[in-house]
Motif scaffolding. Structure first.
Motif, PDB file in Angstrom:
ATOM      1  N   UNK A  37     -29.024   7.033 -88.785  1.00 28.81           N
ATOM      2  CA  UNK A  37     -29.198   6.241 -87.565  1.00 28.81           C
ATOM      3  C   UNK A  37     -28.356   4.979 -87.628  1.00 28.81           C
ATOM      4  N   UNK A  38     -27.764   4.630 -86.495  1.00 25.25           N
ATOM      5  CA  UNK A  38     -26.963   3.412 -86.405  1.00 25.25           C
ATOM      6  C   UNK A  38     -27.453   2.596 -85.220  1.00 25.25           C
ATOM      7  N   UNK A  39     -27.190   1.308 -85.251  1.00 21.36           N
ATOM      8  CA  UNK A  39     -27.577   0.427 -84.155  1.00 21.36           C
ATOM      9  C   UNK A  39     -26.930   0.929 -82.864  1.00 21.36           C
ATOM     10  N   UNK A  40     -27.753   1.047 -81.838  1.00 23.91           N
ATOM     11  CA  UNK A  40     -27.269   1.534 -80.553  1.00 23.91           C
ATOM     12  C   UNK A  40     -27.590   2.992 -80.288  1.00 23.91           C
ATOM     13  N   UNK A  41     -27.916   3.765 -81.338  1.00 22.87           N
ATOM     14  CA  UNK A  41     -28.255   5.178 -81.147  1.00 22.87           C
ATOM     15  C   UNK A  41     -29.526   5.308 -80.306  1.00 22.87           C
ATOM     16  N   UNK A  42     -29.564   6.347 -79.512  1.00 25.47           N
ATOM     17  CA  UNK A  42     -30.742   6.634 -78.694  1.00 25.47           C
ATOM     18  C   UNK A  42     -31.337   7.958 -79.161  1.00 25.47           C
ATOM     19  N   UNK A  43     -32.634   7.941 -79.503  1.00 26.80           N
ATOM     20  CA  UNK A  43     -33.322   9.141 -79.991  1.00 26.80           C
ATOM     21  C   UNK A  43     -34.685   9.236 -79.331  1.00 26.80           C
ATOM     22  N   UNK A  44     -35.267  10.417 -79.427  1.00 29.41           N
ATOM     23  CA  UNK A  44     -36.605  10.637 -78.874  1.00 29.41           C
ATOM     24  C   UNK A  44     -37.526  11.122 -79.989  1.00 29.41           C
ATOM     25  N   UNK A  45     -38.719  10.556 -80.035  1.00 27.46           N
ATOM     26  CA  UNK A  45     -39.679  10.948 -81.058  1.00 27.46           C
ATOM     27  C   UNK A  45     -41.102  10.659 -80.621  1.00 27.46           C
ATOM     28  N   UNK A  46     -42.085  11.194 -81.338  1.00 24.56           N
ATOM     29  CA  UNK A  46     -43.489  10.982 -80.969  1.00 24.56           C
ATOM     30  C   UNK A  46     -44.000   9.616 -81.415  1.00 24.56           C
ATOM     31  N   UNK A  47     -44.884   9.052 -80.615  1.00 29.78           N
ATOM     32  CA  UNK A  47     -45.563   7.820 -80.994  1.00 29.78           C
ATOM     33  C   UNK A  47     -46.610   8.179 -82.047  1.00 29.78           C
ATOM     34  N   UNK A  48     -46.490   7.587 -83.240  1.00 26.01           N
ATOM     35  CA  UNK A  48     -47.407   7.924 -84.330  1.00 26.01           C
ATOM     36  C   UNK A  48     -48.591   6.975 -84.426  1.00 26.01           C
ATOM     37  N   UNK A  49     -48.431   5.766 -83.918  1.00 20.44           N
ATOM     38  CA  UNK A  49     -49.539   4.809 -83.987  1.00 20.44           C
ATOM     39  C   UNK A  49     -49.340   3.731 -82.930  1.00 20.44           C
ATOM     40  N   UNK A  50     -50.449   3.347 -82.300  1.00 24.84           N
ATOM     41  CA  UNK A  50     -50.444   2.252 -81.335  1.00 24.84           C
ATOM     42  C   UNK A  50     -51.198   1.081 -81.952  1.00 24.84           C
ATOM     43  N   UNK A  51     -50.544  -0.073 -82.019  1.00 24.99           N
ATOM     44  CA  UNK A  51     -51.141  -1.265 -82.610  1.00 24.99           C
ATOM     45  C   UNK A  51     -51.048  -2.407 -81.597  1.00 24.99           C
ATOM     46  N   UNK A  52     -51.799  -3.492 -81.789  1.00 28.97           N
ATOM     47  CA  UNK A  52     -51.787  -4.587 -80.804  1.00 28.97           C
ATOM     48  C   UNK A  52     -50.400  -5.160 -80.533  1.00 28.97           C
ATOM     49  N   UNK A  77     -49.254   6.250 -75.349  1.00 30.11           N
ATOM     50  CA  UNK A  77     -50.396   6.714 -76.144  1.00 30.11           C
ATOM     51  C   UNK A  77     -49.892   7.461 -77.372  1.00 30.11           C
ATOM     52  N   UNK A  78     -50.728   7.518 -78.382  1.00 28.89           N
ATOM     53  CA  UNK A  78     -50.376   8.231 -79.605  1.00 28.89           C
ATOM     54  C   UNK A  78     -50.093   9.703 -79.295  1.00 28.89           C
ATOM     55  N   UNK A  79     -49.011  10.223 -79.849  1.00 25.52           N
ATOM     56  CA  UNK A  79     -48.615  11.602 -79.604  1.00 25.52           C
ATOM     57  C   UNK A  79     -47.615  11.759 -78.478  1.00 25.52           C
ATOM     58  N   UNK A  80     -47.472  10.747 -77.659  1.00 23.33           N
ATOM     59  CA  UNK A  80     -46.532  10.804 -76.535  1.00 23.33           C
ATOM     60  C   UNK A  80     -45.096  10.720 -77.033  1.00 23.33           C
ATOM     61  N   UNK A  81     -44.188  11.501 -76.413  1.00 26.04           N
ATOM     62  CA  UNK A  81     -42.767  11.426 -76.746  1.00 26.04           C
ATOM     63  C   UNK A  81     -42.171  10.198 -76.071  1.00 26.04           C
ATOM     64  N   UNK A  82     -41.387   9.442 -76.835  1.00 27.80           N
ATOM     65  CA  UNK A  82     -40.793   8.217 -76.301  1.00 27.80           C
ATOM     66  C   UNK A  82     -39.326   8.146 -76.699  1.00 27.80           C
ATOM     67  N   UNK A  83     -38.480   7.867 -75.734  1.00 24.97           N
ATOM     68  CA  UNK A  83     -37.054   7.702 -76.006  1.00 24.97           C
ATOM     69  C   UNK A  83     -36.792   6.236 -76.320  1.00 24.97           C
ATOM     70  N   UNK A  84     -36.131   6.004 -77.432  1.00 27.96           N
ATOM     71  CA  UNK A  84     -35.933   4.631 -77.912  1.00 27.96           C
ATOM     72  C   UNK A  84     -34.485   4.408 -78.325  1.00 27.96           C
ATOM     73  N   UNK A  85     -34.105   3.143 -78.353  1.00 29.05           N
ATOM     74  CA  UNK A  85     -32.771   2.732 -78.807  1.00 29.05           C
ATOM     75  C   UNK A  85     -32.925   1.961 -80.114  1.00 29.05           C
ATOM     76  N   UNK A  86     -32.072   2.221 -81.072  1.00 29.21           N
ATOM     77  CA  UNK A  86     -32.122   1.538 -82.364  1.00 29.21           C
ATOM     78  C   UNK A  86     -31.535   0.136 -82.215  1.00 29.21           C
TER      79      UNK A  86
END
Length: 266
Positions: A200-215, A241-250
């Motif tokens: 992974x490099x800064x700027x990469x966009x990936x999709x993955x599951x939310x593993x934990x929700x914290x405050x 929510x936990x388990x939801x797929x989320x697209x994120x940028x590094x």
């Protein structure tokens, strides 16, 4: 010419310096004091009873009174835990040497050794392993122990998510703990570090599951065993929510601290 008067404190320090942690000492029980066993050590030339065995280091066997385990005049073998100049005593563990086969096994374990065994018990604090060729432990279900962080590179909520009783495992010896009578091993040490192939490099966009929700945000899995944090300020107001797929940028990767900072993308 008058010879200088010996400094008693310096003499005491010199005597205590001869006792190094991990060494085996021999002596004779001289009595009992404050719930501890007082020992006259063979290698202490002063003849004073400077060895002390605290009750929690006396025996693997349950007892009410130390006098139920040893008697005055009895010979004892114990491992040196440390020497305290303030109290003028050498702290000993008779429990460490009580089971000779176990003690030899612990002394023979070397960091870096690869060992195999069977999972004997799984607890929230770690995993006991019955190591091949090891003697039985007087208290625990196995002489091998795996701490939770040494189970796997991945985050786990409970060791039962990784191993189960009866499973065969192979690990690397981290060290021997004579206090608990355990060989501490790591299963993770023999597994490939997922960061080595993360790519992974800064700027990469990936999709993955939310593993934990914290405050303060959410954690998202972005590799086989790597997770990154999306701070609440970088969620863009999304409710996830936990388990939801989320697209994120590094936003940032820190290999040394094993941290990845992410932001919701799109």
């Amino acid at each position: 010419m008058t010879e200088p008067v010996p400094n008693p404190l310096e003499q005491l320090r010199t005597r205590l310096a001869a006792f190094r942690p991990g060494e085996v000492a021999h002596g004779t029980v001289a009595g009992f004091a404050d719930g501890e066993v007082v020992v006259r050590l063979d290698s202490d030339g002063s003849g004073e009873p400077t060895g002390r065995i605290p009750r929690h280091l006396l025996s693997w066997t349950a007892f009410e009174d130390p006098a139920q385990v040893v008697a005055v005049g009895q010979r004892v073998t114990a491992e040196v835990q440390g020497a305290h100049g303030g109290g003028g005593r050498v702290v000993l563990s008779a429990k460490a040497c009580e089971d000779e086969a176990l003690y030899r096994h612990l002394r023979g374990a070397r960091p870096g050794d690869v060992v195999t065994g069977t999972v004997a018990a799984v607890h929230p604090f770690g995993v006991f392993v019955r190591l091949d060729g090891a003697p039985p432990h007087p208290v625990h279900p196995g002489t091998g122990f795996v701490r939770v962080p040494d189970l796997t590179w991945a985050h786990v909520d409970h060791p039962a998510d990784v191993v189960r009783p009866g499973q065969r495992v192979t690990g690397e010896v981290i060290g021997a703990d004579s206090y608990q009578g355990e060989v501490v091993i790591s299963l993770k040490a023999l597994a490939e570090d997922p960061w080595d192939s993360l790519g992974l490099a800064v700027g990469d966009v990936v999709t993955g599951p939310v593993t934990k929700v914290v405050p303060f945000g959410v954690f998202v899995r972005v590799g086989e065993a790597a997770e990154g944090l999306v701070h609440v300020s970088d969620l863009g107001g999304r409710a996830v929510a936990e388990g939801q797929e989320l697209t994120v940028r590094v936003l940032e990767t820190d290999r040394v601290r094993r941290r990845i900072r992410l932001a919701a993308a799109g």
